[in-house]
Design an enzyme around this catalytic site. Structure first.
Site, PDB file in Angstrom:
ATOM      1  N   CYS A   1       0.920  -1.323  -0.004  1.00 59.22           N
ATOM      2  CA  CYS A   1       0.086   0.202  -0.047  1.00 59.22           C
ATOM      3  C   CYS A   1       0.880   1.176   0.070  1.00 59.22           C
ATOM      4  O   CYS A   1       1.112   1.896   1.134  1.00 59.22           O
ATOM      5  CB  CYS A   1      -0.997   0.197   1.139  1.00 59.22           C
ATOM      6  SG  CYS A   1      -2.204   1.402   0.914  1.00 59.22           S
TER       7      CYS A   1
ATOM      8  N   CYS B   1      -5.927   2.779  -3.671  1.00 57.87           N
ATOM      9  CA  CYS B   1      -5.547   3.069  -2.385  1.00 57.87           C
ATOM     10  C   CYS B   1      -6.340   4.128  -1.808  1.00 57.87           C
ATOM     11  O   CYS B   1      -6.305   5.239  -2.331  1.00 57.87           O
ATOM     12  CB  CYS B   1      -3.973   3.866  -2.493  1.00 57.87           C
ATOM     13  SG  CYS B   1      -3.320   4.183  -0.991  1.00 57.87           S
TER      14      CYS B   1
HETATM   15  P1  FAD Z   1      -0.241 -11.202   2.897  1.00 58.33           P
HETATM   16  O1  FAD Z   1      -1.778 -11.085   3.133  1.00 58.33           O
HETATM   17  O2  FAD Z   1       0.768 -10.641   3.836  1.00 58.33           O
HETATM   18  O3  FAD Z   1      -0.072 -12.829   3.227  1.00 58.33           O
HETATM   19  C1  FAD Z   1       1.242 -13.495   2.960  1.00 58.33           C
HETATM   20  C2  FAD Z   1       0.981 -14.953   3.925  1.00 58.33           C
HETATM   21  O4  FAD Z   1       2.101 -15.663   3.407  1.00 58.33           O
HETATM   22  C3  FAD Z   1       1.157 -14.557   5.388  1.00 58.33           C
HETATM   23  O5  FAD Z   1      -0.106 -15.105   5.734  1.00 58.33           O
HETATM   24  C4  FAD Z   1       2.389 -15.060   5.921  1.00 58.33           C
HETATM   25  O6  FAD Z   1       2.104 -15.571   7.090  1.00 58.33           O
HETATM   26  C5  FAD Z   1       2.509 -16.351   4.832  1.00 58.33           C
HETATM   27  N1  FAD Z   1       3.965 -16.644   4.784  1.00 58.33           N
HETATM   28  C6  FAD Z   1       4.974 -15.871   4.732  1.00 58.33           C
HETATM   29  N2  FAD Z   1       6.115 -16.312   4.647  1.00 58.33           N
HETATM   30  C7  FAD Z   1       5.899 -17.888   4.184  1.00 58.33           C
HETATM   31  C8  FAD Z   1       6.427 -19.154   4.140  1.00 58.33           C
HETATM   32  N3  FAD Z   1       7.802 -19.186   4.208  1.00 58.33           N
HETATM   33  N4  FAD Z   1       5.766 -20.408   3.957  1.00 58.33           N
HETATM   34  C9  FAD Z   1       4.513 -20.190   4.061  1.00 58.33           C
HETATM   35  N5  FAD Z   1       3.795 -18.936   4.168  1.00 58.33           N
HETATM   36  C10 FAD Z   1       4.564 -17.969   4.456  1.00 58.33           C
HETATM   37  N6  FAD Z   1      -4.260  -2.750   0.989  1.00 58.33           N
HETATM   38  C11 FAD Z   1      -5.600  -2.151   0.475  1.00 58.33           C
HETATM   39  O7  FAD Z   1      -5.888  -2.685  -0.616  1.00 58.33           O
HETATM   40  N7  FAD Z   1      -6.003  -1.038   1.137  1.00 58.33           N
HETATM   41  C12 FAD Z   1      -5.435  -0.212   2.004  1.00 58.33           C
HETATM   42  O8  FAD Z   1      -5.702   0.523   2.216  1.00 58.33           O
HETATM   43  C13 FAD Z   1      -4.138  -0.931   2.585  1.00 58.33           C
HETATM   44  N8  FAD Z   1      -3.521  -0.501   3.543  1.00 58.33           N
HETATM   45  C14 FAD Z   1      -2.443  -0.853   4.133  1.00 58.33           C
HETATM   46  C15 FAD Z   1      -2.036  -0.336   5.245  1.00 58.33           C
HETATM   47  C16 FAD Z   1      -1.046  -0.858   6.101  1.00 58.33           C
HETATM   48  C17 FAD Z   1      -0.315  -0.352   7.082  1.00 58.33           C
HETATM   49  C18 FAD Z   1      -0.504  -2.293   5.580  1.00 58.33           C
HETATM   50  C19 FAD Z   1       0.654  -2.940   6.175  1.00 58.33           C
HETATM   51  C20 FAD Z   1      -1.073  -2.825   4.501  1.00 58.33           C
HETATM   52  C21 FAD Z   1      -2.027  -2.066   3.660  1.00 58.33           C
HETATM   53  N9  FAD Z   1      -2.546  -2.755   2.625  1.00 58.33           N
HETATM   54  C22 FAD Z   1      -3.708  -2.283   1.909  1.00 58.33           C
HETATM   55  C23 FAD Z   1      -1.944  -3.794   1.830  1.00 58.33           C
HETATM   56  C24 FAD Z   1      -2.472  -5.320   2.004  1.00 58.33           C
HETATM   57  O9  FAD Z   1      -2.549  -5.492   3.296  1.00 58.33           O
HETATM   58  C25 FAD Z   1      -1.461  -6.160   1.368  1.00 58.33           C
HETATM   59  O10 FAD Z   1      -1.164  -5.525  -0.147  1.00 58.33           O
HETATM   60  C26 FAD Z   1      -2.293  -7.563   1.128  1.00 58.33           C
HETATM   61  O11 FAD Z   1      -2.452  -8.171   2.447  1.00 58.33           O
HETATM   62  C27 FAD Z   1      -1.174  -8.474   0.441  1.00 58.33           C
HETATM   63  O12 FAD Z   1      -1.675  -9.711   0.230  1.00 58.33           O
HETATM   64  P2  FAD Z   1      -0.737 -11.160   0.212  1.00 58.33           P
HETATM   65  O13 FAD Z   1      -1.611 -12.366   0.341  1.00 58.33           O
HETATM   66  O14 FAD Z   1       0.199 -10.821  -0.959  1.00 58.33           O
HETATM   67  O15 FAD Z   1       0.156 -11.260   1.291  1.00 58.33           O
END
Ligand code: FAD
Length: 396
Positions: A163, A340
Site C-alpha cells: 500500500c 489506495c
Molecule cells: P499477506 O496477506 O501478507 O499474506 C502472506 C502470507 O504468507 C502470510 O499469511 C504469511 O504468514 C505467509 N507466509 C510468509 N512466508 C511464508 C513461508 N515461507 N511459507 C508459507 N507461508 C508464508 N491494501 C489495500 O488494498 N488497501 C489499503 O488501504 C491498505 N492499507 C494498508 C495499510 C498497511 C499499514 C499495511 C501494512 C497494508 C495495507 N494494505 C492495503 C496492503 C494489503 O494488506 C496487502 O497488499 C495484502 O495483504 C497482500 O496480500 P498477500 O496475500 O500478498 O500477502
C-alpha cells in the site's frame, strides 16, 4: 502426511485465501493444500486506522482456521525452498511436497534490519513506532495520543511497500489528532520519502500535495531513512541524489521499513532479477514454469501492492489455472488495477484507483481526487465487512 496435491497454494494471506475460496467453487477441495504457518489472518488495511486510534488492533485479527475453505488441507508450516524443476517444495520441518500446479502468495518481507538501530528503537518504546506489524501498530497510537509537541517525522523507503499510500496516511491522521489535542501549533511535521514524489498518479498527487500544504507538513523526497539513534532521538537519512547523510532530531517518528520479496523466493528459480516471482503481468502465469502462478505482494506485477489489487488478480489466477488444468488457452487478463484509500484525516479520504498505465480507473461517478467523508466511511466500515464476508469467502 499426504505429500502430493494437484494444487498447492503457498501462503494463506489475502491472496492465498482469496484464490482458495474461488478455486473450491470448481475443484474438489481435497485436491488443494494451503501452506500457511500463522494461526491468525490479519486485515492489514485496518492498521492505518489502528495507528490513528480509531480501532483496537484486535479488530484486524481473526483465526486463520475460519477462512481455510472446508475440505482444503491446511499445512501449518513455512515453505523453506521452492524446487520448480521437480514440481516440489520443501517445508521448514523437512517434509517435501509435490504438486501439479502451484500458486505462490507469500506476501512481502519487512526488512526491519535494513535501518540500523530500528529494531532496538522499536523495543525501547522511545517515540519510535510503525504500523507495519501487528506487534508494533498500537505503539503508533500511544505515541500520537501522548505527543506533547516538538518534531514528528514520518518515513517511506525507496523500496516497493505494501500500500504505497499508507506511509503518508498516518501523518495526516497524526496532524488531525495533534490539532484536536491542541499541540499542533507547537509541532513541526515532516514527511521523508525515498520516492521521487508524493504519489505515482498525477491526479491524486496534486490533491495530496495540497493536503500537505494545507496541513503544513514539510515534504522531503529522495531521502532514505538509514539509521535511528533512539537514545539521542536522531534519524539519519541518505539523500539518494548524492549520498549525503542528513541527521534530523525527532520527538516521535513513524517508520515505514524497507521491504522486499521473501528470501525463500529470492533464493529460488522462481525469482526475477528483482527477487519477485516472475509472472506475466497479464496472465499471472510464471514466465518459465507454466504450472506456477503468482499474485499479490510477492509477485513481479508492476503495480502498487494492495489487497484491492488482489481482488482483481485472484479471479484471473483462478480462471487461468483452471484453463491450464484443462489444457485450454489462458484467456483471463489482469490490467494492473489497484486502489489506495488515502485517508487525509478523521472523516476524509481520497480514493485513488488506477491501472498499469497509471490512468485513473474510478468506481464512483464523481471526482475521487477530492477528499470525502463517504469514502472514509467506505474504508472504515464498508471495506472490512466486504473483505471478511465477501472477498475471503470467494464472493467478490
Ligand atoms: P499477506 O496477506 O501478507 O499474506 C502472506 C502470507 O504468507 C502470510 O499469511 C504469511 O504468514 C505467509 N507466509 C510468509 N512466508 C511464508 C513461508 N515461507 N511459507 C508459507 N507461508 C508464508 N491494501 C489495500 O488494498 N488497501 C489499503 O488501504 C491498505 N492499507 C494498508 C495499510 C498497511 C499499514 C499495511 C501494512 C497494508 C495495507 N494494505 C492495503 C496492503 C494489503 O494488506 C496487502 O497488499 C495484502 O495483504 C497482500 O496480500 P498477500 O496475500 O500478498 O500477502
Amino acid at each position: 502426511m499426504q505429500s502430493h496435491y494437484p494444487v498447492v497454494i503457498a501462503g494463506g494471506g489475502t491472496a492465498g485465501l482469496t484464490v482458495a475460496a474461488q478455486l473450491v467453487e470448481t475443484l474438489d477441495p481435497s485436491r488443494i493444500a494451503i501452506i500457511e504457518p500463522s494461526m491468525h489472518h490479519f486485515y492489514q488495511p485496518l492498521w492505518t486506522l489502528v495507528g490513528g486510534g480509531v480501532f483496537p488492533k484486535e479488530e484486524s485479527r481473526r483465526d486463520e482456521a475460519d477462512y481455510i475453505p472446508a475440505g482444503v488441507t491446511w499445512i501449518r508450516e513455512y515453505v523453506s525452498a521452492f524446487e520448480p524443476d521437480q514440481n516440489r517444495l520443501v517445508l521448514k520441518n523437512g517434509d517435501v511436497l509435490t504438486y501439479e500446479y502451484l500458486v505462490v502468495a507469500l506476501g512481502i518481507q519487512i526488512d526491519w534490519d535494513r535501518v540500523k538501530g530500528l529494531r532496538e528503537a522499536l523495543a525501547e518504546r522511545n517515540g519510535v513506532c510503525s504500523n507495519y506489524s501487528y506487534d508494533t501498530v498500537d505503539r503508533t497510537w500511544e505515541n500520537i495520543r501522548s505527543f506533547k509537541g516538538g518534531v514528528a517525522l514520518f518515513t517511506q523507503p525507496s523500496t516497493p511497500v505494501k500500500c504505497g499510500g499508507a506511509p503518508q496516511k498516518i501523518a495526516y491522521l497524526a496532524d488531525d489528532s495533534f490539532r484536536r489535542s491542541g499541540v499542533r501549533n507547537k509541532t513541526t511535521m515532516k514527511f521523508f520519502s525515498g520516492a521521487g514524489g508524493i504519489f505515482s498518479v498525477k491526479k491524486y498527487a496534486d490533491s495530496l500535495m495540497n493536503v500537505c500544504r494545507r496541513k503544513g507538513i514539510e515534504t522531503h523526497f529522495q531521502h532514505e531513512l538509514v539509521e535511528i539513534d533512539h537514545r539521542q532521538k536522531e534519524a539519519v537519512f541518505k539523500k539518494l541524489a548524492d549520498g549525503e547523510l542528513v541527521t534530523v532530531r525527532y520527538d516521535m517518528i513513524h517508520v515505514t521499513p524497507p521491504m522486499s520479496s521473501p528470501d525463500v523466493i529470492k533464493q529460488s528459480k522462481l525469482a526475477a532479477s528483482t527477487g519477485w516471482v516472475e509472472v506475466d503481468q497479464f496472465s499471472l502465469q510464471h514466465v518459465r514454469y507454466p504450472n506456477v502462478f503468482s499474485l499479490g505482494d510477492c509477485s513481479s506485477l508492476p503495480t502498487s501492492k494492495t489487497g484491492a489489487a488482489i481482488r482483481k488478480q485472484a479471479p484471473v489466477v483462478v480462471q487461468n489455472l483452471l484453463a491450464a488444468m484443462e489444457g485450454h488457452p489462458l484467456e483471463a487478463m489482469y490490467d494492473g488495477y489497484t486502489s489506495c484509500p488515502l485517508v487525509t484525516g478523521y472523516g476524509s479520504l481520497i480514493l485513488a484507483e488506477f491501472d498499469y498505465q497509471l490512468a485513473p480507473k474510478e468506481s464512483f461517478p464523481f471526482d475521487q481526487s477530492k477528499e470525502r467523508y463517504s469514502m472514509y466511511a467506505l474504508k472504515a466500515y464498508g471495506l472490512p465487512a466486504m473483505y471478511w464476508n465477501g472477498m475471503l469467502r470467494g464472493r467478490i
